[in-house]
Design a protein around this motif. Structure first.
Motif, PDB file in Angstrom:
ATOM      1  N   LEU A 128       3.000   5.375  10.017  1.00 12.02           N
ATOM      2  CA  LEU A 128       2.917   6.273   8.857  1.00 12.02           C
ATOM      3  C   LEU A 128       3.721   5.732   7.677  1.00 12.02           C
ATOM      4  N   ILE A 129       4.845   5.098   7.967  1.00 11.30           N
ATOM      5  CA  ILE A 129       5.647   4.490   6.896  1.00 11.30           C
ATOM      6  C   ILE A 129       4.872   3.344   6.250  1.00 11.30           C
ATOM      7  N   VAL A 130       4.300   2.459   7.079  1.00 11.67           N
ATOM      8  CA  VAL A 130       3.505   1.342   6.554  1.00 11.67           C
ATOM      9  C   VAL A 130       2.331   1.866   5.728  1.00 11.67           C
ATOM     10  N   MET A 180      -7.436   4.168   8.177  1.00  5.85           N
ATOM     11  CA  MET A 180      -6.313   3.258   7.992  1.00  5.85           C
ATOM     12  C   MET A 180      -5.006   3.799   8.573  1.00  5.85           C
ATOM     13  N   ILE A 181      -4.897   5.116   8.709  1.00  3.73           N
ATOM     14  CA  ILE A 181      -3.715   5.679   9.387  1.00  3.73           C
ATOM     15  C   ILE A 181      -3.670   5.166  10.828  1.00  3.73           C
ATOM     16  N   PHE A 182      -4.813   5.223  11.509  1.00  5.39           N
ATOM     17  CA  PHE A 182      -4.884   4.768  12.906  1.00  5.39           C
ATOM     18  C   PHE A 182      -4.682   3.252  13.003  1.00  5.39           C
ATOM     19  N   GLY A 227       2.038   4.796   4.256  1.00  2.00           N
ATOM     20  CA  GLY A 227       2.548   5.403   3.027  1.00  2.00           C
ATOM     21  C   GLY A 227       2.906   4.375   1.976  1.00  2.00           C
ATOM     22  N   LEU A 228       3.541   3.285   2.395  1.00  2.56           N
ATOM     23  CA  LEU A 228       3.906   2.230   1.450  1.00  2.56           C
ATOM     24  C   LEU A 228       2.674   1.569   0.826  1.00  2.56           C
ATOM     25  N   PHE A 229       1.642   1.355   1.631  1.00  6.57           N
ATOM     26  CA  PHE A 229       0.428   0.741   1.100  1.00  6.57           C
ATOM     27  C   PHE A 229      -0.300   1.677   0.140  1.00  6.57           C
ATOM     28  N   VAL A 230      -0.391   2.942   0.497  1.00 10.48           N
ATOM     29  CA  VAL A 230      -1.066   3.897  -0.392  1.00 10.48           C
ATOM     30  C   VAL A 230      -0.265   4.080  -1.677  1.00 10.48           C
ATOM     31  N   TRP A 231       1.058   4.135  -1.535  1.00  9.88           N
ATOM     32  CA  TRP A 231       1.922   4.370  -2.687  1.00  9.88           C
ATOM     33  C   TRP A 231       1.870   3.213  -3.679  1.00  9.88           C
ATOM     34  N   ARG A 232       2.076   1.964  -3.212  1.00  5.86           N
ATOM     35  CA  ARG A 232       2.173   0.873  -4.159  1.00  5.86           C
ATOM     36  C   ARG A 232       1.749  -0.499  -3.625  1.00  5.86           C
ATOM     37  N   LEU A 233       1.977  -0.780  -2.334  1.00  7.25           N
ATOM     38  CA  LEU A 233       1.796  -2.145  -1.828  1.00  7.25           C
ATOM     39  C   LEU A 233       0.363  -2.655  -1.957  1.00  7.25           C
ATOM     40  N   HIS A 234      -0.626  -1.803  -1.696  1.00  8.18           N
ATOM     41  CA  HIS A 234      -2.020  -2.247  -1.783  1.00  8.18           C
ATOM     42  C   HIS A 234      -2.337  -2.720  -3.187  1.00  8.18           C
ATOM     43  N   GLU A 235      -1.906  -1.986  -4.171  1.00  5.81           N
ATOM     44  CA  GLU A 235      -2.161  -2.369  -5.556  1.00  5.81           C
ATOM     45  C   GLU A 235      -1.397  -3.629  -5.931  1.00  5.81           C
ATOM     46  N   LEU A 236      -0.151  -3.751  -5.467  1.00  3.17           N
ATOM     47  CA  LEU A 236       0.650  -4.938  -5.782  1.00  3.17           C
ATOM     48  C   LEU A 236       0.084  -6.198  -5.131  1.00  3.17           C
ATOM     49  N   LEU A 237      -0.318  -6.082  -3.867  1.00  2.00           N
ATOM     50  CA  LEU A 237      -0.800  -7.251  -3.120  1.00  2.00           C
ATOM     51  C   LEU A 237      -2.264  -7.567  -3.375  1.00  2.00           C
ATOM     52  N   TYR A 259       8.202   4.734  22.528  1.00  2.00           N
ATOM     53  CA  TYR A 259       7.550   3.693  21.740  1.00  2.00           C
ATOM     54  C   TYR A 259       6.296   4.207  21.036  1.00  2.00           C
ATOM     55  N   ASP A 260       5.699   5.268  21.574  1.00  2.00           N
ATOM     56  CA  ASP A 260       4.596   5.922  20.867  1.00  2.00           C
ATOM     57  C   ASP A 260       5.119   6.606  19.609  1.00  2.00           C
ATOM     58  N   ALA A 261       6.244   7.296  19.755  1.00  2.00           N
ATOM     59  CA  ALA A 261       6.853   7.967  18.601  1.00  2.00           C
ATOM     60  C   ALA A 261       7.225   6.939  17.531  1.00  2.00           C
ATOM     61  N   MET A 262       7.767   5.804  17.962  1.00  2.00           N
ATOM     62  CA  MET A 262       8.132   4.757  17.015  1.00  2.00           C
ATOM     63  C   MET A 262       6.895   4.164  16.352  1.00  2.00           C
ATOM     64  N   ALA A 263       5.819   3.999  17.120  1.00  2.01           N
ATOM     65  CA  ALA A 263       4.578   3.446  16.561  1.00  2.01           C
ATOM     66  C   ALA A 263       3.983   4.384  15.519  1.00  2.01           C
ATOM     67  N   VAL A 264       3.984   5.682  15.831  1.00  7.32           N
ATOM     68  CA  VAL A 264       3.443   6.666  14.886  1.00  7.32           C
ATOM     69  C   VAL A 264       4.303   6.713  13.621  1.00  7.32           C
TER      70      VAL A 264
END
Length: 195
Positions: A172-174, A81-83, A176-186, A163-168
């Protein structure tokens, strides 16, 4: 389960019109313009997505297990899911090497997402949902390759490594947010189950 199946058919069906029935799309555009096609496409996609969400949630109580994935597959799924997140973010940016190399990073993100969830979830509704999305991603990629050979679409051309740096970073932010809380909320299920 019937509502989930209906949602999958509507959502994936409207997204496969260009691959399997391009004449239908062309006819709608010829009669009502691109706006009419975008409206039909958008309404069908939204309806399908809503039915998928409702049908998947409703089927949780009654669905059975087709297989019990070993625990280590959930760790592989989390890594995959990171990739997927990085590819998804890359799809919305000008082309870095990631976008130029993958050619269709959003489609690749969908395939990785579906595969990751398919290997870590053995419930009937999960296998149906993620299996069909994985098949759709493969079909869509083949269709896009044919359209590229016919000159209908072009591949992204490398612009900058920035743009590769921005994508990475964005991926990673997306993630992190899903692992932290968004997946459970959604979705109602935490991606990491402890204990």
């Amino acid at each position: 389960m019937a509502i989930l199946i209906l949602g999958v058919v509507i959502f994936l069906g409207i997204h496969l019109v260009r691959s399997f029935a391009p004449g239908l799309r062309d006819t709608v555009i010829a009669k009502g313009g691109k706006g009419a096609w975008h409206a039909i496409h958008g309404i069908c996609a939204l309806l399908g997505l809503c039915l998928i969400a409702y049908g998947f949630d409703a089927s949780r109580a009654t669905t059975g297990m087709l297989y019990n994935p070993p625990k280590f597959l959930s760790h592989i799924a989390l890594t995959l899911m990171i990739f997927a997140c990085i590819c998804l973010v890359a799809a919305f940016l000008p082309a870095g090497k990631i976008k130029a190399a993958t050619k269709h990073p959003a489609v690749l993100a969908i395939k990785i997402w579906a595969l990751a969830h398919l290997i870590s979830n053995g419930e009937t509704n999960s296998v149906l949902l993620f299996g069909t999305f994985l098949a759709w991603g493969v079909i869509l990629r083949i269709s896009m390759k044919r359209r590229w050979r016919a000159g209908e679409i072009t591949h992204p051309v490398f612009v900058s490594y920035a743009y590769d740096a921005m994508a990475v970073a964005g991926g990673l932010i997306v993630y992190g947010l899903f692992v932290w809380r968004l997946h459970e909320l959604l979705i109602g299920v935490p991606p990491i189950v402890t204990g």
